[in-house]
Each structure stands twice: as C-alpha cells, then as structure tokens.
Design an enzyme around this catalytic site. Sequence first.
Site, short mmCIF file in Angstrom:
data_model
loop_
_atom_site.label_atom_id
_atom_site.label_comp_id
_atom_site.label_asym_id
_atom_site.label_seq_id
_atom_site.Cartn_x
_atom_site.Cartn_y
_atom_site.Cartn_z
N ASP A 64 4.91 5.22 -4.43
CA ASP A 64 4.79 4.63 -3.09
C ASP A 64 5.99 5.06 -2.24
OD1 ASP A 64 3.71 2.98 -1.10
OD2 ASP A 64 4.85 1.23 -1.79
N HIS A 65 5.75 5.58 -1.06
CA HIS A 65 6.82 5.99 -0.14
C HIS A 65 7.84 6.94 -0.77
CE1 HIS A 65 5.57 3.42 3.16
NE2 HIS A 65 5.34 2.47 2.28
N GLU B 260 1.77 10.73 5.45
CA GLU B 260 1.75 9.67 6.47
C GLU B 260 2.06 10.24 7.85
OE1 GLU B 260 3.58 5.91 5.57
OE2 GLU B 260 3.76 5.36 7.67
N ALA C 124 -0.48 -4.12 4.40
CA ALA C 124 -1.77 -4.80 4.57
C ALA C 124 -1.87 -6.12 3.83
CB ALA C 124 -2.89 -3.85 4.14
N SER C 125 -0.73 -6.79 3.63
CA SER C 125 -0.81 -8.13 3.06
C SER C 125 -1.25 -9.12 4.12
CB SER C 125 0.56 -8.55 2.50
OG SER C 125 0.77 -7.97 1.23
N ASP D 184 1.75 -5.58 -1.37
CA ASP D 184 2.95 -5.93 -2.13
C ASP D 184 3.40 -7.35 -1.78
OD1 ASP D 184 5.22 -6.04 -3.62
OD2 ASP D 184 6.30 -4.47 -2.57
P1 13P Z 1 2.90 -5.33 2.49
O1 13P Z 1 4.36 -5.58 2.69
O2 13P Z 1 2.08 -5.77 3.66
O3 13P Z 1 2.38 -5.92 1.22
O4 13P Z 1 2.69 -3.73 2.38
C1 13P Z 1 2.95 -3.06 1.16
C2 13P Z 1 2.95 -1.59 1.32
O5 13P Z 1 2.53 -1.02 2.30
C3 13P Z 1 3.48 -0.82 0.19
O6 13P Z 1 3.54 0.54 0.48
O1 G3H Z 2 6.26 -0.61 1.35
C1 G3H Z 2 7.10 -0.99 0.55
C2 G3H Z 2 6.72 -1.78 -0.62
O2 G3H Z 2 6.50 -3.12 -0.28
C3 G3H Z 2 7.75 -1.62 -1.70
O3 G3H Z 2 8.88 -2.37 -1.41
O4 G3H Z 2 10.67 -0.67 -1.46
O5 G3H Z 2 11.19 -3.11 -1.74
O6 G3H Z 2 10.04 -1.84 -3.56
P1 G3H Z 2 10.29 -1.96 -2.08
ZN ZN Z 3 3.94 0.99 2.54
#
Ligand code: 13P
Ligand code: G3H
Ligand code: ZN
Length: 311
Positions: free
Chosen positions: A82-83, A134, A215-216, A258
């Site tokens: 992720d990212h 992205e 998207a939470s 997340d």
């Molecule tokens: P939230 O913070 O909305 O759950 O998003 C999580 C996310 O985009 C992780 O990449």
């Molecule tokens: O988009 C980010 C996710 O919520 C991950 O968060 O970088 O604190 O692990 P983090």
């Molecule tokens: Zn994200």
Amino acid sequence: MPLVTTTKMFADAYAGGYAVGAFNVNNMEIIQGIVQAGQKCQAPLILQVSKGARAYANHTYLTKLVEAAELETGLPIALHLDHGPDFETCQSCIDGGFTSVMIDGSHFSYEENVALTKKVVEYAHARGVVVEGELGQLAGIEDEVNVSAEDASYTKPEQVEDFVGRTGVDSLAIAIGTSHGAFKFKPGQKPQLRFDILEEVSRRLPGFPIVLHGASSVVPAFVAQINQYGGKMDDAVGIPEEMLRQAARSAVCKINIDSDLRLAMTAALRKHLAEHPAHFDPRQYLKPARDAIQAMVEHKIETVLGCSGKA
Ligand code: 13P
Ligand code: G3H
Ligand code: ZN
C-alpha cells in the site's frame, strides 16, 4: 492455491458490479479477523501492507502470516504493498513474495509520476506482479506524508488515458473526495464525492479497474464506544456507506479500508479493559479486538463491497 494477483479478482468485480476490500494489516490478530470474515462470507481478499506496517511488524513476519492465512482458508488472497513510496520499496516487496504493489507517485509532477510508475511496472510485470498507480492527491495522513485538505487535488480525467497507456499500470487509484484517516470532513460539512469524475474516468478507460483510497465509513457506533470508554474522537466522520456501495457498483473494483479496522479494534480494547480492569493476559483483550475486526469486515463485505460468495 498460492497467493494470487488481483487480475481475475478485478475482472470478476468489474463484470459483477462489486468491489474487493483491501484491508491494511499490521499484526496477526488483524489478519486473522479479516480472514475469518472472508472465510465466513466466501469473499476474495486483498491484504495490504504499508511502509509503516513493514517497519512496525517486519516484512517477513507479515508475508508469512498472510501465506498462513491462505493455507488455512484456501481463499483467493492478494498480498499488496500500500502506498509504495519509491522504486526500491516496490522492488523489495516484488522480490519478497507480494503479488501486487502500489507505486504512489501522486505527489510528484505528472511526468515524474509517469516515469517512476513505468519503471515499477516493467520490473513487476517481468516477475508476474501487478501494479496500482495513482493520479490526483487525497487529503489526510499516510506514513509521514500529510496532505492538507487545501493541497488535495481531484484526479484530472483528461490525464488518465495517457497515464495508463504510457505506464502500463493494472489499476488506477483516483481522488474524488475521499481522504485518509478518521476525520474526513469538517464538522457541519456535507460528505460529498465527485461521482462525475469517476464516471468520466471510467468512460475514458472502459473495463479498467479503479481504486478508491480513504474509503472508511468511520462507523459511528465504534466512535461512540471509544468516547464512552475514555477515548477522545469527537468530530470523527467518514464516507457514508451508501456512497461507497454506489462506487462499488461502478468501475471501482478495490476499496481501501484501514481506519475502520483501527476504530473497531480500539473500541473493543477500550471496552474490554474498562470492564475487566484485572485482566492482564493479552489473549483476554486481543480476542474481542480480533472478533471486532471480523464483525467489521463481514459488515463491509455484505453492506458496502457486495463481494460475498465471490471467492
Ligand atoms: P482509510 O483511512 O479511509 O481507512 O483509508 C485507508 C487507505 O486508503 C489505505 O491505503
Ligand atoms: O493510507 C494509509 C493507510 O491507512 C496505512 O496507514 O501508513 O499509518 O500504516 P499507515
Ligand atoms: Zn490509501
């Protein structure tokens, strides 16, 4: 089956009008809670690991836990970065057992984003790994990158064909008004998403999987429970679930969650420890936390994602 890429998951999701949940994982209980929900609902899963999660829990521990989840359940599970902040992190995950990586060049100039993303795609595709890029910038905090609401920018639909064509990415994250974290809209502000941008992007990229970050829903019951047991999360607000369901019916094939997991876990821990002040065995309080993650993910699968029975 071994860990899978997201290729078939996304093709099925696009055709079926649903989305696959991409849940952030940081430890064993979080993984187990998500996977127990996936097993109960027979849903495909994307388990995603951020740079921060790798620093916290270690690449090998997380990879082996996710492999164990697949062995235990036989579910289609993709292990995703992720990212991804740079080429080297993506390379390390590709070489280290991940089936999917995100290269997040959204904070660079357009041409730098294209060049970096293309480099990751070439390395990944040669090794059977898929890549998410992205375009556009979400507000909120992820790892040490903090984007203010003022600096956030919507995706420009006129860039997407060029970006996808030149980079070869397998999916594209876009910015339509979602944001990272538990405080997505200012108090009194009406939650809004730019569905017009999503529609225009999908018109320009027919059949192509779109990803929604941030998207939470920031489920109010958990915020209330955190506040009831000594927490302080006033003004926490997320994306209304009906908006996310609408997105999941469209070209959006991956929805990132997340913060809702963090809230569920924290609410359960606070309640348990407040009600059982003498407990000090971690299994006593981590079990309800894991159960809360499971309940949250089941709810997402049934209500928001629509991917129940799609494993
Ligand atoms: P939230 O913070 O909305 O759950 O998003 C999580 C996310 O985009 C992780 O990449
Ligand atoms: O988009 C980010 C996710 O919520 C991950 O968060 O970088 O604190 O692990 P983090
Ligand atoms: Zn994200």
